[in-house]
Design a protein around this motif. Structure first.
Motif, PDB file in Angstrom:
ATOM      1  N   PRO A 329       0.840  -1.200   0.000  1.00 37.52           N
ATOM      2  CA  PRO A 329       0.000   0.000   0.000  1.00 37.52           C
ATOM      3  C   PRO A 329       0.872   1.246   0.000  1.00 37.52           C
ATOM      4  CG  PRO A 329       0.092  -0.947   2.196  1.00 37.52           C
ATOM      5  CD  PRO A 329       0.803  -1.914   1.286  1.00 37.52           C
ATOM      6  N   VAL A 330       0.485   2.234  -0.798  1.00 38.82           N
ATOM      7  CA  VAL A 330       1.246   3.489  -0.854  1.00 38.82           C
ATOM      8  C   VAL A 330       0.306   4.652  -0.550  1.00 38.82           C
ATOM      9  CG1 VAL A 330       2.913   2.597  -2.523  1.00 38.82           C
ATOM     10  CG2 VAL A 330       0.873   3.761  -3.348  1.00 38.82           C
ATOM     11  N   ALA A 429       7.185   5.982   0.007  1.00 33.60           N
ATOM     12  CA  ALA A 429       5.761   6.046  -0.326  1.00 33.60           C
ATOM     13  C   ALA A 429       4.945   4.983   0.380  1.00 33.60           C
ATOM     14  CB  ALA A 429       5.580   5.911  -1.841  1.00 33.60           C
ATOM     15  N   VAL A 430       5.574   3.999   0.987  1.00 38.23           N
ATOM     16  CA  VAL A 430       4.862   2.890   1.636  1.00 38.23           C
ATOM     17  C   VAL A 430       4.028   3.431   2.799  1.00 38.23           C
ATOM     18  CG1 VAL A 430       5.149   0.720   2.894  1.00 38.23           C
ATOM     19  CG2 VAL A 430       6.646   1.258   0.957  1.00 38.23           C
ATOM     20  N   ALA A 431       2.809   2.941   2.910  1.00 42.12           N
ATOM     21  CA  ALA A 431       1.889   3.397   3.951  1.00 42.12           C
ATOM     22  C   ALA A 431       2.400   3.016   5.339  1.00 42.12           C
ATOM     23  CB  ALA A 431       0.503   2.803   3.719  1.00 42.12           C
ATOM     24  N   ASP A 432       1.963   3.794   6.339  1.00 41.24           N
ATOM     25  CA  ASP A 432       2.408   3.576   7.719  1.00 41.24           C
ATOM     26  C   ASP A 432       2.192   2.142   8.187  1.00 41.24           C
ATOM     27  OD1 ASP A 432       2.792   6.259   7.520  1.00 41.24           O
ATOM     28  OD2 ASP A 432       1.781   6.766   9.403  1.00 41.24           O
ATOM     29  N   ALA A 433       1.108   1.500   7.713  1.00 45.20           N
ATOM     30  CA  ALA A 433       0.766   0.163   8.183  1.00 45.20           C
ATOM     31  C   ALA A 433       1.860  -0.853   7.857  1.00 45.20           C
ATOM     32  CB  ALA A 433      -0.558  -0.305   7.567  1.00 45.20           C
ATOM     33  N   LYS A 434       2.678  -0.587   6.847  1.00 44.71           N
ATOM     34  CA  LYS A 434       3.749  -1.501   6.460  1.00 44.71           C
ATOM     35  C   LYS A 434       5.112  -0.957   6.820  1.00 44.71           C
ATOM     36  CE  LYS A 434       3.410  -4.880   4.715  1.00 44.71           C
ATOM     37  NZ  LYS A 434       3.274  -6.224   5.293  1.00 44.71           N
ATOM     38  N   LEU A 435       5.178   0.028   7.724  1.00 50.36           N
ATOM     39  CA  LEU A 435       6.445   0.570   8.196  1.00 50.36           C
ATOM     40  C   LEU A 435       6.620   0.203   9.659  1.00 50.36           C
ATOM     41  CD1 LEU A 435       6.425   4.186   6.652  1.00 50.36           C
ATOM     42  CD2 LEU A 435       7.562   2.139   5.766  1.00 50.36           C
ATOM     43  N   ASP A 436       7.775  -0.296  10.005  1.00 49.86           N
ATOM     44  CA  ASP A 436       8.083  -0.641  11.389  1.00 49.86           C
ATOM     45  C   ASP A 436       8.900   0.497  11.991  1.00 49.86           C
ATOM     46  OD1 ASP A 436       8.788  -1.714  13.804  1.00 49.86           O
ATOM     47  OD2 ASP A 436       9.792  -3.487  13.002  1.00 49.86           O
ATOM     48  N   PHE A 437       8.273   1.286  12.862  1.00 47.11           N
ATOM     49  CA  PHE A 437       8.917   2.469  13.428  1.00 47.11           C
ATOM     50  C   PHE A 437       9.747   2.153  14.686  1.00 47.11           C
ATOM     51  CE2 PHE A 437       5.270   4.362  11.160  1.00 47.11           C
ATOM     52  CZ  PHE A 437       5.951   5.282  10.364  1.00 47.11           C
TER      53      PHE A 437
END
Length: 440
Positions: A329-330, A429-437
């Protein structure tokens, strides 16, 4: 590996290749190379090779290097400069003019970025750091936006539609074996059995006495080849200075042909790359680059060769295959624009404005040394707090490399924004849901 080669370490690989050339001593007629390239272009499909599925790629694991003996002949030296061009070169010239340029998540200015694109905090650097000797009046205002400056962004007309985009990864582990390294070494004329030691594969002498190959166990399985015997900058033992040998500078065609042949020997389809070549005034070597093209865009993990009058001096590239890891998702252009001001995303200035790209790093006016320190600020003096106003005029969704903490390398969706002065800025561009912060 060929045992015969192992028992003849004293045999010059370049001489061995020259001896194998059935056209040795034959001078090609004018226009011959152009005819061969045109014929190859007509006979070979120029569509980009499909990107493999990660699961299927690992399931097969059958080396593509088994046909190396058939294509290694494409590296035969012609005379003292060029490389033979044949049907194994795989298609048209593919000069870089069709695919979109690569997007980088690292700062192109070289200021304010650490490894893997992580941005340092702007406030940690004093303003004095921007005022270097030779900067000249007003120069700091130009430097600030492209290093540690404070920026405010504006834009209009950006899309608010989310979506999905394909992502990729380098499958370095699938290609990390002695057979793969040995095949590449053979194509490059490196003698010796590959050894896995101290975190890398090596082949050939590592003491500067002959052609050598080094393959890192990194996320792209990057390799480095060099032949010190023909390095024009190689200094004699004990010499404090050295002057490169002179000779005919290799042509752009020769450099690109050498790189295209190396790609074929490494099991790559040259039609899936775009090529560039460059040199500089007074140079005795010419370099060529091959940029992988995926989804109509160049990827910022290219291959490079350096060619001298005597042959290939050095080569660099990534042995790992690029494989699909599915759709991600972007965020929309508008949401990505908001990330330019979000410190979590560390927006990177990746290209200077057009007006500054050809200017030297030193400033435009001569620096005059001071004769006394600055005067003390008076009561009520306003604090200098320059903020650059950046107007975004265009957005492009593409792909950029991203290193993971474990060393693996992804190629993921990223936005590149162009400002009114021609500078570019990039954010993931990757959506927050697929980012590990999470911070490890």
């Amino acid at each position: 590996m060929n045992d015969e080669h192992e028992h003849e370490p004293e045999l010059d690989p370049v001489q061995r290749l020259r001896a194998a050339d059935p056209a040795a001593g034959v001078e090609p007629r004018a226009g011959f190379a152009d005819e061969v390239v045109a014929r190859a272009a007509a006979e070979t499909a120029t569509e980009s090779a499909p990107v493999a599925d990660l699961g299927a790629q690992r399931a097969r694991r059958r080396p593509r290097w088994l046909s190396i003996a058939a294509v290694a002949a494409s590296l035969v030296v012609v005379g003292a400069v060029g490389y033979g061009v044949g049907t194994t070169t795989g298609g048209a010239t593919n000069l870089a003019d069709g695919a979109a340029p690569p997007i980088s998540l690292q700062s192109g200015s070289g200021v304010g970025a650490t490894d893997q694109g992580m941005m340092q905090g702007d406030a940690a650097v004093p303003e004095q750091a921007k005022m270097m000797p030779g900067a000249g009046a007003g120069a700091s205002g130009l430097i600030a936006p492209y290093g540690f400056g404070r920026n405010v962004f504006s834009a209009s007309g950006l899309s608010d539609a989310d979506g999905t985009a394909r992502a990729y990864a380098f499958d370095a582990r699938a290609a990390s074996d002695a057979e793969t390294v040995a095949a590449l070494a053979a194509a490059l004329g490196v003698v010796g059995t590959p050894e896995l030691k101290d975190g890398s594969w090596t082949a050939g002498p590592q003491d500067g006495t002959g052609p050598s190959l080094w393959v890192s166990l990194d996320g792209t399985l990057s390799f480095s080849y060099s032949d010190p015997r023909i390095n024009p900058w190689q200094c004699a033992d004990g010499a404090e200075t050295c002057t490169p040998e002179t000779g005919n500078l290799p042509s752009e065609e020769a450099a690109i042909d050498a790189l295209r042949s190396l790609l074929v020997a490494a099991g790559r389809n040259p039609a899936a790359f775009e090529f560039t070549s460059e040199t500089y005034e007074g140079a005795v070597t010419r370099s060529a680059q091959a940029w992988p093209v995926v989804d109509g865009q160049r990827i910022d993990q290219g291959w490079t060769v350096e060619l001298s009058n005597d042959g290939m001096v050095s080569a660099y590239g990534a042995l790992a295959d690029l494989v699909s890891i599915g759709d991600y998702p972007v965020v929309s252009e508008q949401d990505a624009f908001a990330r330019l001001s979000d410190p979590r995303f560390g927006a990177a200035m990746t290209n200077l404005p057009i007006a500054l790209r050809d200017q030297p790093m030193a400033a435009t006016s001569e620096w005059v040394p001071p004769t006394e320190p600055p005067a003390a600020p008076t009561t009520g003096t306003s604090l200098a707090w320059p903020v650059n106003h950046v107007e975004i005029v265009d957005a492009r969704l593409g792909l950029a490399s991203q290193w993971q903490p474990d060393g693996s390398v992804l190629v993921v969706p990223a936005y590149e924004f162009t400002d009114a002065d021609g500078g570019t800025w990039s954010v993931i561009a990757v959506a927050d849901a697929k980012l590990d912060f999470a911070v490890e």
